[in-house]
Design an enzyme around this catalytic site. Structure first.
Site, PDB file in Angstrom:
ATOM      1  N   HIS A 103     -24.436   3.450  31.888  1.00 30.53           N
ATOM      2  CA  HIS A 103     -24.500   2.382  32.893  1.00 30.53           C
ATOM      3  C   HIS A 103     -25.238   2.864  34.136  1.00 30.53           C
ATOM      4  O   HIS A 103     -25.141   4.026  34.505  1.00 30.53           O
ATOM      5  CB  HIS A 103     -23.096   1.946  33.318  1.00 30.53           C
ATOM      6  CG  HIS A 103     -22.221   1.559  32.170  1.00 30.53           C
ATOM      7  ND1 HIS A 103     -22.482   0.480  31.370  1.00 30.53           N
ATOM      8  CD2 HIS A 103     -21.096   2.125  31.675  1.00 30.53           C
ATOM      9  CE1 HIS A 103     -21.548   0.394  30.439  1.00 30.53           C
ATOM     10  NE2 HIS A 103     -20.697   1.383  30.590  1.00 30.53           N
ATOM     11  N   GLU A 121     -16.548   3.276  35.288  1.00 33.06           N
ATOM     12  CA  GLU A 121     -15.411   2.830  34.488  1.00 33.06           C
ATOM     13  C   GLU A 121     -14.518   3.998  34.144  1.00 33.06           C
ATOM     14  O   GLU A 121     -14.926   5.163  34.284  1.00 33.06           O
ATOM     15  CB  GLU A 121     -15.891   2.143  33.199  1.00 33.06           C
ATOM     16  CG  GLU A 121     -16.596   3.075  32.230  1.00 33.06           C
ATOM     17  CD  GLU A 121     -17.221   2.338  31.038  1.00 33.06           C
ATOM     18  OE1 GLU A 121     -17.796   1.262  31.242  1.00 33.06           O
ATOM     19  OE2 GLU A 121     -17.137   2.865  29.922  1.00 33.06           O
ATOM     20  N   HIS A 178     -21.952   7.778  26.987  1.00 35.19           N
ATOM     21  CA  HIS A 178     -20.594   7.684  26.428  1.00 35.19           C
ATOM     22  C   HIS A 178     -20.534   6.730  25.252  1.00 35.19           C
ATOM     23  O   HIS A 178     -21.371   5.833  25.119  1.00 35.19           O
ATOM     24  CB  HIS A 178     -19.602   7.246  27.503  1.00 35.19           C
ATOM     25  CG  HIS A 178     -19.890   5.896  28.100  1.00 35.19           C
ATOM     26  ND1 HIS A 178     -20.872   5.690  29.040  1.00 35.19           N
ATOM     27  CD2 HIS A 178     -19.353   4.682  27.876  1.00 35.19           C
ATOM     28  CE1 HIS A 178     -20.895   4.414  29.386  1.00 35.19           C
ATOM     29  NE2 HIS A 178     -19.985   3.765  28.684  1.00 35.19           N
ATOM     30  N   ARG A 198     -28.153   0.503  26.080  1.00 32.73           N
ATOM     31  CA  ARG A 198     -27.843   1.075  24.773  1.00 32.73           C
ATOM     32  C   ARG A 198     -28.901   2.121  24.433  1.00 32.73           C
ATOM     33  O   ARG A 198     -30.088   1.813  24.388  1.00 32.73           O
ATOM     34  CB  ARG A 198     -27.815  -0.063  23.739  1.00 32.73           C
ATOM     35  CG  ARG A 198     -27.113   0.286  22.464  1.00 32.73           C
ATOM     36  CD  ARG A 198     -27.054  -0.926  21.517  1.00 32.73           C
ATOM     37  NE  ARG A 198     -26.098  -1.924  21.958  1.00 32.73           N
ATOM     38  CZ  ARG A 198     -26.374  -3.230  22.055  1.00 32.73           C
ATOM     39  NH1 ARG A 198     -27.561  -3.704  21.767  1.00 32.73           N
ATOM     40  NH2 ARG A 198     -25.441  -4.076  22.462  1.00 32.73           N
TER      41      ARG A 198
HETATM   42 ZN    ZN Z   1     -19.243   1.817  29.225  1.00 37.21          ZN
END
Ligand code: ZN
Length: 318
Positions: A103, A121, A178, A198
């Site tokens: 991200h 996150e 991740h 991605r």
């Molecule tokens: Zn994520």
């Protein structure tokens, strides 16, 4: 509304469900939710995001969306500044491996994704099979190696897999590569953003086509070298009962684990406090709670008395 009594009401949320190619059916079988079908991967439990805006289940604000409440009833959230509700809470059931992703931070997302927030996150591991691993970070030493490993598909060398078990807690800063692997269930607390790049999708097809990759943006935002494993994975299985156990405090959120066994009391003096029951059942101020309930305690709520045998994850803004 604006009177003081409104801020005594517990806001129970109706979640929004998302079907994903890697999803399963545990959100139905283990959590008792009415899921839209197999391949349900995500429960957006507390969310005001346009891609999944939760509604209030009952009471004065029944049927209102969280984004609407944020705009119309700012006193509920302690008049915290900001153009949108800042957090998003999800349960993720990975029946299969998720794509390898990363991200952006706020600055990059604002400039490149129409003013979106970036995404920091964190994951609380609710369940994981014996010997489970996750992808956190990578092994590239510098930017040239990063680019070579990605462009030439050197995934085995590039990806850093780390063992995890139930009760582990993982902080994922923007720029961290991740991926959740099959069999793992997590509760995710994140910034209110849906921007994901991605990097690699194991060559899988969806409706006969590979899903879109975002190689250039990924290379731009991935942090090199990666943060160490020790800095990312925190084990919290040795928690104290009937206390707010702080898991993390970063610029965007604070997250706690609560193991209620008997009774505990806490003072809700944050702008608001989000809670999710992730195991067991009990009560809050006499009102019944069970696994899968997600709710917000408004600003000025005061004393929250928990009883029963249950585990909760709580969060608020910083
Ligand atoms: Zn994520």
């Amino acid at each position: 509304m604006g009177n003081a009594d409104a801020n005594k009401e517990i806001l129970f949320m109706t979640p929004v469900f998302k079907q994903m190619i890697w999803g399963g059916n545990k959100l139905g079988t283990k959590w008792g939710y009415e899921i839209p079908g197999d391949n349900t991967g995500e429960c957006w439990a507390v969310s005001a995001h346009p891609n999944g805006d939760c509604t209030v289940k009952e009471g004065t604000f029944a049927g209102k969306t969280l984004s609407q409440l944020w705009r119309e009833e700012p006193q509920i959230f302690g008049n915290v500044e900001g153009d949108r509700f800042p957090l998003l809470i999800k349960i993720i059931d990975a029946n299969d491996d998720l794509s390898i992703q990363v991200h952006p931070d706020d600055v990059y997302a604002n400039a490149n994704e129409q003013g979106s927030l970036g995404k920091t996150e964190c994951w609380y591991i609710l369940d994981a099979p014996e010997g489970a691993t996750l992808v956190i970070g990578h092994n590239a030493r510098d930017n040239a190696e990063l680019e070579d490993m990605i462009q030439n598909g050197r995934w085995d060398e590039f990806l850093r897999e780390v063992p995890v078990k139930k009760g582990d807690f993982i902080q994922i800063d923007p720029g961290t590569v991740h991926a959740i692997k099959g069999g793992i269930e997590i509760l995710e607390t994140q910034q209110n953003s849906d921007i994901t790049y991605r990097v690699y999708d194991y060559g899988r097809l969806q409706d006969g086509k590979p899903r879109e990759l975002h190689i250039d943006k990924s290379i731009e935002v991935i942090t090199v070298p990666a943060k160490s494993v020790e800095e990312s994975v925190i084990n919290v299985s040795a928690d104290r009962k009937n206390e707010m156990n702080l898991l993390i405090s970063c610029s965007y959120y604070k997250v706690w684990k609560l193991d209620v066994d008997g009774s505990m009391e806490t003072e809700q003096d944050y702008p608001f406090l989000i809670l999710s029951v992730v195991e067991g059942d009990g009560t809050i101020n006499g009102q019944a709670l069970r696994k899968g309930d997600h709710f917000i305690l408004p600003s000025g709520f005061g004393k929250a008395q928990f009883a029963g045998k249950m585990e909760l994850i709580a969060s608020t803004v910083c």
